[in-house]
Scaffold this motif. Structure first.
Motif, short mmCIF file in Angstrom:
data_model
loop_
_atom_site.label_atom_id
_atom_site.label_comp_id
_atom_site.label_asym_id
_atom_site.label_seq_id
_atom_site.Cartn_x
_atom_site.Cartn_y
_atom_site.Cartn_z
N MET A 1 0.85 -1.20 0.00
CA MET A 1 0.00 0.00 0.00
C MET A 1 0.88 1.23 0.00
N GLU A 2 0.47 2.22 -0.76
CA GLU A 2 1.21 3.48 -0.79
C GLU A 2 0.99 4.24 0.50
N GLY A 3 1.77 5.30 0.69
CA GLY A 3 1.62 6.12 1.89
C GLY A 3 0.21 6.66 2.01
N SER A 4 -0.27 6.77 3.22
CA SER A 4 -1.62 7.28 3.45
C SER A 4 -1.72 8.73 2.98
N SER A 5 -2.84 9.08 2.37
CA SER A 5 -3.00 10.40 1.79
C SER A 5 -3.27 11.45 2.86
N ALA A 6 -2.89 12.68 2.55
CA ALA A 6 -3.24 13.80 3.41
C ALA A 6 -4.75 13.95 3.41
N HIS A 7 -5.32 14.42 4.50
CA HIS A 7 -6.77 14.46 4.63
C HIS A 7 -7.18 15.54 5.61
N GLN A 8 -8.47 15.86 5.57
CA GLN A 8 -9.00 16.82 6.52
C GLN A 8 -9.21 16.14 7.86
N ILE A 9 -8.73 16.78 8.90
CA ILE A 9 -8.89 16.25 10.24
C ILE A 9 -10.28 16.62 10.76
N LYS A 10 -11.04 15.61 11.17
CA LYS A 10 -12.38 15.86 11.70
C LYS A 10 -12.43 15.70 13.22
N SER A 11 -11.51 14.94 13.77
CA SER A 11 -11.52 14.71 15.21
C SER A 11 -10.10 14.52 15.70
N ILE A 12 -9.80 15.08 16.86
CA ILE A 12 -8.45 15.00 17.43
C ILE A 12 -8.55 14.63 18.90
N CYS A 13 -7.68 13.73 19.30
CA CYS A 13 -7.54 13.36 20.70
C CYS A 13 -6.36 14.12 21.29
N VAL A 14 -6.58 14.77 22.42
CA VAL A 14 -5.53 15.57 23.04
C VAL A 14 -5.08 14.92 24.35
N PHE A 15 -3.78 14.73 24.48
CA PHE A 15 -3.17 14.27 25.72
C PHE A 15 -2.50 15.47 26.38
N CYS A 16 -2.66 15.62 27.68
CA CYS A 16 -2.00 16.74 28.36
C CYS A 16 -2.08 16.55 29.87
N GLY A 17 -1.43 17.44 30.58
CA GLY A 17 -1.32 17.34 32.02
C GLY A 17 -2.61 17.65 32.75
N SER A 18 -2.82 16.95 33.86
CA SER A 18 -3.94 17.26 34.76
C SER A 18 -3.54 18.36 35.75
N ASN A 19 -2.35 18.91 35.57
CA ASN A 19 -1.90 20.11 36.27
C ASN A 19 -1.63 21.20 35.24
N PRO A 20 -1.70 22.46 35.62
CA PRO A 20 -1.46 23.53 34.65
C PRO A 20 0.01 23.78 34.37
N GLY A 21 0.90 23.27 35.23
CA GLY A 21 2.31 23.54 35.06
C GLY A 21 2.69 24.91 35.62
N LYS A 22 3.97 25.19 35.69
CA LYS A 22 4.46 26.45 36.25
C LYS A 22 4.50 27.57 35.23
N ASN A 23 4.63 27.20 33.96
CA ASN A 23 4.78 28.18 32.90
C ASN A 23 3.40 28.61 32.40
N SER A 24 3.08 29.88 32.51
CA SER A 24 1.76 30.37 32.09
C SER A 24 1.52 30.18 30.60
N LYS A 25 2.59 30.00 29.82
CA LYS A 25 2.43 29.79 28.39
C LYS A 25 1.73 28.46 28.09
N PHE A 26 1.84 27.50 29.01
CA PHE A 26 1.18 26.21 28.80
C PHE A 26 -0.34 26.38 28.84
N VAL A 27 -0.82 27.14 29.80
CA VAL A 27 -2.27 27.40 29.90
C VAL A 27 -2.74 28.18 28.69
N GLU A 28 -1.98 29.17 28.27
CA GLU A 28 -2.34 29.96 27.09
C GLU A 28 -2.43 29.07 25.86
N ALA A 29 -1.48 28.16 25.73
CA ALA A 29 -1.45 27.27 24.56
C ALA A 29 -2.62 26.30 24.57
#
Length: 217
Positions: A1-29
């Motif tokens: 099979m050839e490489g999978s084609s580029a496509h429109q993303i309809k759904s995304i799963c996000v992994f991240c901390g259950s704490n906000p962290g010390k850097n305020s940029k993390f919350v902003e992001a």
């Protein structure tokens, strides 16, 4: 099979901390990521609850009009260890069930800064890609260089032939949510010729069986 084609993303799963962290940029992001997903009409799934960066991204997406689903083990939900889930909630028996549901029903993954749980989820998804169970990319939202050392490790492991190119390529790095979604949509997977010989349908149909989450998303 050839490489999978580029496509429109309809759904995304996000992994991240259950704490906000010390850097305020993390919350902003995290807030900005949620807003970008909503603006692009992308469904969000996350680990449930309302703590730390998980709360930030899910709340911003939900307020912006995105459909949000939190997948959480029953023990954590009933014990109220993570607070009230934003959006819809799907309870599953185990942590393994949670990651399986995330993999089966979403187009891509994004990791914000986090700790052991975030790393575990990223590497489990990556190891399944290496075994040809899926070809979905993992985006590392590299806020203020948080993932620089992890990216260096991945590069070194690849140079030492511990990680094949087909696995290394699914890790995509970007410093902004907008750039990240663009890269995920442009991603084209090049399969490993050895891994493609693995047939996961033999004696186990779970790879091809998808859970109907239409009631939730």
């Amino acid at each position: 099979m050839e490489g999978s084609s580029a496509h429109q993303i309809k759904s995304i799963c996000v992994f991240c901390g259950s704490n906000p962290g010390k850097n305020s940029k993390f919350v902003e992001a995290a807030n900005n990521l949620g807003k970008v997903l909503a603006k692009r009409k992308i469904h969000l799934v996350y680990g449930g609850g309302s703590l730390g960066l998980m709360r930030c991204v899910s709340t911003a997406a939900h307020v912006g009009g995105s459909q949000v689903l939190g997948i959480i083990p029953t023990a954590l939900a009933e014990g109220n260890f993570g607070g009230k889930t934003v959006g819809e909630e799907l309870r599953v028996p185990t942590m393994q069930d949670r990651i399986s549901k995330m993999l089966d029903n979403y187009d891509a993954f994004i990791a914000l800064p986090g700790g052991i749980g975030t790393l575990e989820e990223n590497f489990q998804i990556a190891s399944w890609a290496q075994l040809n169970i899926h070809h979905k990319p993992i985006g590392l939202l590299n806020i203020d260089g948080f993932f620089n050392k992890l990216l260096s490790f991945l590069d070194q492991a690849g140079e030492e032939n511990f990680i094949p190119h087909s696995t290394r390529q699914i890790f995509i790095s970007a410093s902004t949510a907008e750039e990240m979604v663009d890269k995920l949509e442009d991603f084209v997977y090049t399969p490993d010729p050895v891994a493609t010989q693995i047939d996961w349908s033999k004696g186990n149909n779970s790879k091809k069986r998808k859970m109907d989450l239409s009631l939730y998303l």
